[in-house]
Each structure stands twice: as structure tokens, then as C-alpha cells.
Scaffold this motif. Structure first.
Motif, PDB file in Angstrom:
ATOM      1  N   GLY A  53      23.887 -34.601  72.035  1.00 14.53           N
ATOM      2  CA  GLY A  53      25.305 -34.901  71.850  1.00 14.53           C
ATOM      3  C   GLY A  53      26.239 -33.964  72.601  1.00 14.53           C
ATOM      4  N   ARG A  54      25.695 -33.271  73.622  1.00 18.05           N
ATOM      5  CA  ARG A  54      26.548 -32.389  74.411  1.00 18.05           C
ATOM      6  C   ARG A  54      26.421 -32.748  75.890  1.00 18.05           C
ATOM      7  N   GLY A  55      27.562 -32.845  76.530  1.00 20.75           N
ATOM      8  CA  GLY A  55      27.584 -33.032  77.973  1.00 20.75           C
ATOM      9  C   GLY A  55      28.389 -31.910  78.588  1.00 20.75           C
ATOM     10  N   VAL A  56      28.616 -31.974  79.884  1.00 22.37           N
ATOM     11  CA  VAL A  56      29.417 -30.934  80.536  1.00 22.37           C
ATOM     12  C   VAL A  56      30.474 -31.574  81.416  1.00 22.37           C
ATOM     13  N   GLU A  57      31.590 -30.886  81.513  1.00 18.50           N
ATOM     14  CA  GLU A  57      32.666 -31.276  82.426  1.00 18.50           C
ATOM     15  C   GLU A  57      32.663 -30.229  83.538  1.00 18.50           C
ATOM     16  N   LEU A  58      32.375 -30.690  84.746  1.00 24.25           N
ATOM     17  CA  LEU A  58      32.233 -29.758  85.861  1.00 24.25           C
ATOM     18  C   LEU A  58      33.303 -30.003  86.910  1.00 24.25           C
ATOM     19  N   GLU A  59      33.775 -28.923  87.489  1.00 26.93           N
ATOM     20  CA  GLU A  59      34.583 -28.992  88.697  1.00 26.93           C
ATOM     21  C   GLU A  59      34.372 -27.678  89.438  1.00 26.93           C
ATOM     22  N   ALA A  60      34.943 -27.582  90.616  1.00 21.48           N
ATOM     23  CA  ALA A  60      34.815 -26.332  91.368  1.00 21.48           C
ATOM     24  C   ALA A  60      35.435 -25.196  90.558  1.00 21.48           C
ATOM     25  N   PRO A  67      31.594 -32.835  73.850  1.00 18.19           N
ATOM     26  CA  PRO A  67      30.754 -33.683  72.992  1.00 18.19           C
ATOM     27  C   PRO A  67      30.501 -35.049  73.631  1.00 18.19           C
ATOM     28  N   ARG A  68      29.349 -35.628  73.328  1.00 15.17           N
ATOM     29  CA  ARG A  68      29.014 -36.969  73.821  1.00 15.17           C
ATOM     30  C   ARG A  68      28.725 -37.849  72.608  1.00 15.17           C
ATOM     31  N   ALA A  69      29.290 -39.037  72.628  1.00 11.68           N
ATOM     32  CA  ALA A  69      29.115 -39.947  71.492  1.00 11.68           C
ATOM     33  C   ALA A  69      27.686 -40.479  71.413  1.00 11.68           C
ATOM     34  N   ASP A  70      26.988 -40.544  72.559  1.00 12.62           N
ATOM     35  CA  ASP A  70      25.668 -41.199  72.552  1.00 12.62           C
ATOM     36  C   ASP A  70      24.549 -40.296  72.037  1.00 12.62           C
ATOM     37  N   GLY A  71      24.840 -39.005  71.820  1.00 13.20           N
ATOM     38  CA  GLY A  71      23.815 -38.118  71.283  1.00 13.20           C
ATOM     39  C   GLY A  71      22.738 -37.715  72.268  1.00 13.20           C
ATOM     40  N   ALA A  72      22.910 -38.016  73.554  1.00 11.92           N
ATOM     41  CA  ALA A  72      21.871 -37.697  74.543  1.00 11.92           C
ATOM     42  C   ALA A  72      21.651 -36.183  74.644  1.00 11.92           C
ATOM     43  N   ALA A  73      20.391 -35.791  74.941  1.00 12.83           N
ATOM     44  CA  ALA A  73      20.050 -34.367  75.046  1.00 12.83           C
ATOM     45  C   ALA A  73      20.097 -33.861  76.481  1.00 12.83           C
ATOM     46  N   PHE A  74      19.926 -34.769  77.441  1.00 16.12           N
ATOM     47  CA  PHE A  74      19.790 -34.325  78.838  1.00 16.12           C
ATOM     48  C   PHE A  74      20.861 -34.934  79.738  1.00 16.12           C
ATOM     49  N   ALA A  75      22.002 -35.300  79.145  1.00 14.30           N
ATOM     50  CA  ALA A  75      23.088 -35.883  79.942  1.00 14.30           C
ATOM     51  C   ALA A  75      24.031 -34.770  80.400  1.00 14.30           C
ATOM     52  N   HIS A  76      23.459 -33.789  81.071  1.00 13.56           N
ATOM     53  CA  HIS A  76      24.249 -32.663  81.577  1.00 13.56           C
ATOM     54  C   HIS A  76      23.597 -32.207  82.871  1.00 13.56           C
ATOM     55  N   SER A  77      24.331 -31.454  83.664  1.00 11.61           N
ATOM     56  CA  SER A  77      23.759 -30.981  84.930  1.00 11.61           C
ATOM     57  C   SER A  77      24.135 -29.521  85.146  1.00 11.61           C
ATOM     58  N   ALA A  78      23.443 -28.883  86.077  1.00 12.40           N
ATOM     59  CA  ALA A  78      23.765 -27.565  86.638  1.00 12.40           C
ATOM     60  C   ALA A  78      24.369 -26.567  85.667  1.00 12.40           C
TER      61      ALA A  78
END
Lengths: 384, 267
Positions: A53-60, A67-78
Motif C-alpha cells: 500500500g505504499r508507492g513513491v512520488e519521484l522527480e528530479a 499511499p496506494r489504494a491497491d495495496g501493492a507491495a512492489f509498485a515503487h521504483s528507485a
């Protein structure tokens, strides 16, 4: 591995069991977890520690956990670290030396037994980065035995990328978002009306044996198709691109571009990009003596081409200006790495963009160099 | 300075001296704080002059002088010359001795006016208009940064002196230390103003590890870019006065922090 790779569908309980099974095999399981406002890599003992349920907001120069509504575990990067934290640790003892009673020095190589890791959640870009470091540190005639020992003991659980970040460009570097071998287990996370599932494939005999120990969900013929579609869709949602040119030639032909002055004006030479980069491998030697003078140790620690002392020779640093140091890093990463190791040093993970405090964007710099070259800017090799 | 036998060939224990100028004593107390190493240090060096530890000072000359504090009086300016003349190797310890310390704030003020306000009889006070680092008065062999200094780095300087090698004290940014210890960047991930990218390493990135921005107590790194860096502080909520203040602390007298704070103050 012989025969067709076993595949299975596992759920979140299967994921938790995966951590337990790997730990029961004597492995230290490292994977993503939330700490200090980031999704970091750390030792995992339970499935609950994964960033569900955690994602990331990335920019330079910008990173926030969302938070992510879908509960995914690997919906994040870098994240802020990469796997080199474990495979190529920031500081490591090479040898001890002791002065014997006869005054002669006895040098003994450090023989601390290498850990046995399982990495959970290696993204395809990072899988490529590990392969790049394998070539640098364990390939060729001078292999780093300690790196090699850690690497050979490591069990890799790759997770394909379905949620690229705004700073990702692995497709430009041919490093994702799908996996292409080099793993023990590969997973693709799917959260939809059918539930929260992982399509799992074994890539090695040990991977197959681990997979066999996990509780499986009923076989779902359509899941592989859905997983493929999600990964394909991710390829079209990369936040960044590299110019579609020969980057090695671009670097070679723009050594005297004005753009290097522009980026040097922004660069803090703080070294964050190289420390965050999953392929940067440079180290320096640190000789430690004790107060008695009878014991000495040699340690190796991460070093960076952005450090003035990195190129310090008698008479001073070879690369004294920020311009020369940024250019050294970028041209090595994208260009001369091919000459040295037959590949790019960049895998498109975007960490150098995210973790640069002032948000210098390697892809933007490459596009600007390409535009300057196209506009007939100062020629490269041989010109002043 | 009278000739003394070379410690490397004579077997004589090198003589250590610890000196204090305008300072809070925190840096020299770091030497007493080296609990695990103190006996080893005393075994290898004769602690000849250290008023915090012994009331029986030796006359010198000294092989290694550790100097704490900045020069703020005419007497200090004279005394440091004698110390230099009596010392084979002179190492400054801490922000006061290396950059003038927090008391270098007087360099931006009218000291006579301060004296008139603070002291009932300002004519009893003899002081200089500025607080300056030791290196402004005598040649210095090595400068150890920090307010206070790091204990491990102090032991490294002493150990390196004994072994006849250069101390391993990197001059790069605090960011190196954050990344090495795995601390999440407080600027990028939290939007916290942090002087790490322009600050000299050595503390082990202590403040960011406790979720605070670095406030520059080790002074400038060897490669700073303020025109690019200061806009970050503004973005993360610091006004011009805040920027001036964060640069004008223990290392305000360092040339880089001083020049940038003056530029900001003129905005």
C-alpha cells in the motif's frame, strides 16, 4: 536448470512464506520496507514488513512515499540505496598486518565468512546493475574474490516493474521493465478483481525448490497474460528517455560542449549521484594503524569521482573543476564504460536524478548535448 | 628552539602539548574523552603540557601541539608565536582554532560598542576587534574541523603523527557520509534544509541520521557551490536572514561561509 521453468501463482501469504523459507535456508533476506520516509532496503523477517500500500512520488531532487489504494507491495521504483550496499559494501577490511616479536610483518587476508543473502524485490534495472558490477568486480583477469563470494551465495528474487517512476528510463537503456534471466525466482505482482497475486517463475534449481515449498493459489491461465500486459504497459509509461542515438559516440563527440559549463554551474560536487548509482564501483584504500604501531589494517571504502581527492596526484587534483568531474562521471557512465566493460554503465534506474539535491537530470543533460551537437556546437575529440 | 633528539631514532617518547585560546574547552576535553585510547596515547606520548589534565606543565619544546581556540587578544597573538616556535608540529583542533569560532561574529560588529554595553569598566578589557583562526597568525601543519572535533578523528591525527603518515581525514561533503551509512537524504525525501552538500565531512553525518538537517559545524567542504546550493535552502523555507544565520555560526570566519553570508546579507 534443466527442463521447463516451473511457474506458480502465489498470494500475499505465499510471499510471507517465501521470506520464512529463505530465512530457514540460512539466508539473510533483504528487501524493501518503509523507514525514515522512504522505501529502503533492509533485513526482512516477515511479510508484513514489505511496503504494502505504499508507492513513491519521484522527480528530479524529490522523493516522497505516497499511499496506494491497491495495496501493492512492489509498485515503487528507485529507492535511496541499491543492492551494492550489500554486494559491494561501503567499507570492507582487506587485510590485517601485525609486527611479530622478530620485527617482521605478518599480513593476513581478512577471512570473515561471506554472508548468504536473499534479495527480495530486485527490479529488472537493478538486476542489470548487478550484472554490470559482476563484470566490473568479478569479470576479467582480476576478480575481487570477496565480491565474488558474496555474489555466488546470493539468491535473487526479481520482481518485474509495473509502476515506473517519473525519473525512470530503463527502456532507453534496454534494462527493463521485464526481466530477462539472471534470477532464481521472478515474480510479477498483479492486483485486480481476481485478488492480490504474484505470477512466479523459477530461474534456477534452487528457485524451483523454493517455489515448491510455497503455498500456491489455484493455477490461473489468464494471470500470465495479465502480467505480461502490465509489464508491457509499464514500458510505455517511463517518465524519462535517453536520446535515441549512440550514447558512446555522443559522449565522445561532445567533450568540449558548452553544456558541461551549464551543468557544472548547477552541480554541487557532493557525490550523491555516485553513491546512489547501482553501478558506480570506485573505492579508495584506507590504511589504518593503531597507537602501538604494531598493528595495521587496510580497508577499502566507497570513493567518488566527484571527490577532489579522488584524482589527487603530486601537484594537486587532476580534475580540479566541477565541470571536469561531472563530465568524467557522465562520459564514463554512458560512453567509456563500453570501451572498458563492453556495456553501458547506466541502467536507467533514475536514482542519480532523484537523489541529486539540485535535481540534475542525466537524461536532460544527454538530450542537451545531443541538441548542441546537432546544432553544430564545438567539435569533440582533437579540438580545444 | 633548542635542538631535541629525533623521536624516531632516539627512543624518546614524543612530547604532547595541548593549548587553549578563546574557546569553550570542548575540543581539548575530547582528548580526555578518548577513554579506550587514553592509556595508549599516554603510553606513546609524554603529555607535557595539558592544563585540563595536569597542573605540572613541562617546559617544552614539544613534538606535537594541539591548539584549541581562536586569537582574540594581543596577548594571544603573542603567545601563539611562542607556541609555534616551541612546537615541531602544530595541529589546530576545532572550529575556533580553525575558523575563529562562534566568537568571530564580532568580526561583523563594533567591538567597542559591545564592550561599552557588556562591561561596567570596558577600559579594563583589552581585546582585538576580530576573532581569527590560528592560521592567520602562524603556519599550521594540520587543521582538524568540527564543533566539537570528532574523537575518532583526533585519535587518527595522533596515531598518524606517531606513524609518520598523513591523517586520513576526508575533506569532501557530509553527503558522502550519509550515503555510506544509509541515511535517507533529508532534503530530497523530507524537504528539510540541510547544509550537508557544502559541509566538510568528519562527524559521520550525525544530524541527518537523527532526521535533522546538517548545520555546518565542520565548516565548508573542499568543493562548494553556493550559487547553486542556496536556492535549495530558500525552496525548503529559509528566508534570507535564515540563510545568513545558518552560515554565521561556529565556522562563520571560514572564507567560504563568510563570503556567502556577506553576499546574502547584502540582498
Amino acid at each position: 536448470m534443466t527442463g521447463e521453468a516451473p511457474t506458480a501463482v502465489i498470494g500475499t501469504e505465499g510471499m510471507a512464506e517465501l521470506i520464512r523459507v529463505l530465512a530457514a535456508r540460512g539466508r539473510t533476506v533483504i528487501g524493501p520496507t518503509v523507514r525514515d520516509g522512504a522505501i529502503v532496503l533492509d533485513e526482512l523477517t516477515d511479510g508484513d514488513e514489505l511496503p504494502y500500500g505504499r508507492g513513491v512520488e519521484l522527480e528530479a531532487g524529490h522523493y516522497r512515499v505516497r499511499p496506494r489504494a491497491d495495496g501493492a507491495a512492489f509498485a515503487h521504483s528507485a529507492g535511496p540505496q541499491s543492492w551494492k550496499t550489500y554486494l559491494h559494501p561501503q567499507r570492507e577490511r582487506q587485510w590485517n598486518a601485525d609486527r611479530g616479536s622478530d620485527g617482521a610483518w605478518v599480513v593476513t587476508e581478512d577471512d570473515t565468512p561471506p554472508p548468504s543473502y536473499a534479495f527480495l524485490g530486485v527490479r529488472p534495472c537493478d538486476l542489470r546493475a548487478i550484472a554490470v558490477q559482476d563484470r566490473v568486480l568479478a569479470g576479467g583477469p582480476h576478480s575481487d574474490n570477496r565480491y565474488r563470494a558474496r555474489r555466488e551465495r546470493t539468491f535473487l528474487v526479481a520482481v518485474e516493474c509495473t509502476e515506473p517512476g517519473a525519473t525512470c528510463f530503463c527502456t532507453s537503456m534496454g534494462a527493463g521493465p521485464a526481466v530477462d534471466g539472471g534470477y532464481d525466482l521472478a515474480l510479477t505482482e498483479v492486483v485486480d478483481g481476481g485478488g492480490h497475486r504474484f505470477w512466479a517463475r523459477a530461474g534456477s534449481d534452487e528457485g524451483a525448490s523454493v517455489l515448491a515449498e510455497l503455498p500456491h493459489l489455484p493455477a490461473d491461465a489468464s494471470l500470465a497474460t495479465v502480467a505480461h500486459e502490465k509489464v508491457s504497459a509499464a514500458a510505455d509509461r517511463m517518465g524519462r528517455t535517453m536520446p535515441e542515438v549512440d550514447l558512446q559516440a555522443l559522449m565522445r563527440e561532445t567533450l568540449h560542449a558548452d553544456r558541461w559549463n551549464d551543468v557544472a554551474a548547477r552541480c554541487l560536487t557532493c557525490g550523491n549521484c555516485t553513491m546512489a548509482c547501482p553501478t558506480c564501483f570506485c573505492t579508495s584504500a584506507e590504511d589504518v594503524t593503531d597507537l602501538t604501531g604494531d598493528h595495521a589494517e587496510r580497508w577499502r571504502r566507497w570513493e567518488s569521482c566527484f571527490d577532489l581527492e579522488f584524482s589527487h596526484l603530486p601537484g594537486g587534483p587532476v580534475r580540479a573543476s566541477g565541470r571536469s568531474r561531472y563530465r568524467q562521471w557522465a562520459t564514463h557512465k554512458l560512453g567509456t564504460w563500453y570501451d572498458q566493460f563492453d556495456s553501458s554503465g547506466c541502467v536507467g534506474c533514475g536514482r542519480c536524478i532523484v537523489w541529486c539535491p539540485v535535481g540534475i537530470d542525466l537524461t536532460e543533460e544527454a538530450h542537451a548535448l545531443n541538441a548542441e551537437r546537432a546544432a553544430g556546437g564545438p567539435p569533440g575529440e582533437g579540438a580545444a | 628552539m633548542k635542538a631535541t633528539p629525533d623521536t624516531a631514532t632516539s627512543g624518546r617518547r614524543p612530547e604532547l602539548a595541548v593549548w587553549k585560546f578563546a574557546s569553550c574547552d570542548g575540543c581539548q576535553l575530547t582528548l580526555l574523552d578518548c577513554e579506550d585510547e587514553l592509556l595508549g596515547i599516554a603510553d606513546r606520548l609524554r603529555i607535557s603540557y595539558f592544563l585540563e589534565a595536569s597542573s605540572a606543565p613541562g617546559p617544552g619544546p614539544y613534538d606535537l601541539s594541539l591548539v584549541e581556540g581562536s586569537i582574540t587578544t594581543p596577548q594571544d597573538a603573542e603567545r601563539i608565536r611562542h607556541i609555534r616556535a616551541a612546537s615541531r608540529r602544530l595541529v589546530t583542533i576545532g572550529a575556533c582554532a580553525t575558523a575563529g569560532g562562534i566568537q568571530a561574529l564580532r568580526n561583523y560588529a563594533d567591538v567597542a560598542e559591545y564592550q561599552a554595553v557588556v562591561y561596567a569598566r570596558p577600559d579594563y578589557v583589552e581585546t582585538l576587534a576580530t576573532s581569527t583562526p590560528i592560521s592567520a597568525h602562524v603556519p599550521v601543519d594540520f587543521e582538524l574541523r568540527g564543533c566539537p572535533i570528532d574523537r575518532g578523528q583526533l585519535v587518527e591525527v595522533i596515531t598518524a603523527h606517531l606513524a609518520g603518515r598523513n591523517p586520513d581525514v576526508p575533506a569532501h561533503s557530509v553527503c558522502f557520509e550519509c550515503k555510506r551509512r544509509g541515511t535517507v537524504c533529508v532534503t530530497v525525501a523530507h524537504g528539510t534544509p540541510c547544509l550537508g552538500p557544502v559541509t566538510h565531512a568528519g562527524c559521520g553525518a550525525l544530524c541527518p541520521a537523527y532526521d535533522r538537517g546538517c548545520y555546518g559545524c565542520f565548516g565548508p567542504s573542499n568543493s562548494v557551490n553556493f550559487p547553486s546550493f542556496v536556492p535549495l535552502l530558500r525552496r525548503d523555507g529559509m528566508a534570507t536572514l535564515d540563510v545568513v544565520r545558518v552560515l554565521r555560526t561556529f565556522n562563520t570566519g571560514s572564507p567560504e561561509f563568510d563570503a556567502e553570508s556577506r553576499r546574502e546579507a547584502e540582498r
